[in-house]
Scaffold this motif. Structure first.
Motif: not given
Length: 125
Positions: A8-11, A15-20
């Protein structure tokens, strides 16, 4: 349980990196310093002689190009029939053909068919 929390932490991090990455701020070409200051005929000959080398040098860079106006539209100017400059906003109608101007913009490519260098987000200096 630890395995699920780790996954869950990796996902969440992915997601945060992808959104940024997707929502990066846009470049403000008007306020950037130009990397190159060239003549319209000079840059057009660079592209016509060796397109791949010129693209490596100029593509996606901010340049200042000077030349004579050969065509004026509501949001574009053509310099020496060799450099097409597209503006974000409508340009002033007082500009006339055969007037020398200096324009800053971002190089987006070369049109082999028309033999023109293409700039966007241009401003008149």
């Amino acid at each position: 349980m630890r395995k699920r929390i780790g996954i869950l932490a990796v996902i969440v991090i992915a997601l945060i990196i992808g959104y940024s990455y997707i929502n990066q701020s846009h470049r403000d070409i008007e306020h950037e310093n130009a990397e190159f200051n060239v003549n319209a005929i000079e840059i057009a000959s660079n592209f016509s002689e060796n397109t791949s080398l010129a693209e490596t040098k100029y593509l996606n860079t901010t340049i200042e190009v000077n030349g004579n106006i050969t065509e004026v539209n509501s949001n574009s100017i053509t310099l020496n029939d060799k450099v097409f400059c597209q503006f974000t906003k409508a340009i002033e109608t007082t500009l006339k053909s055969n007037t020398t101007v200096k324009i800053k913009g971002r190089v987006i490519g070369y049109d082999d068919l028309l033999e023109q260098v293409k700039l966007d987000q241009c401003t008149i200096n």
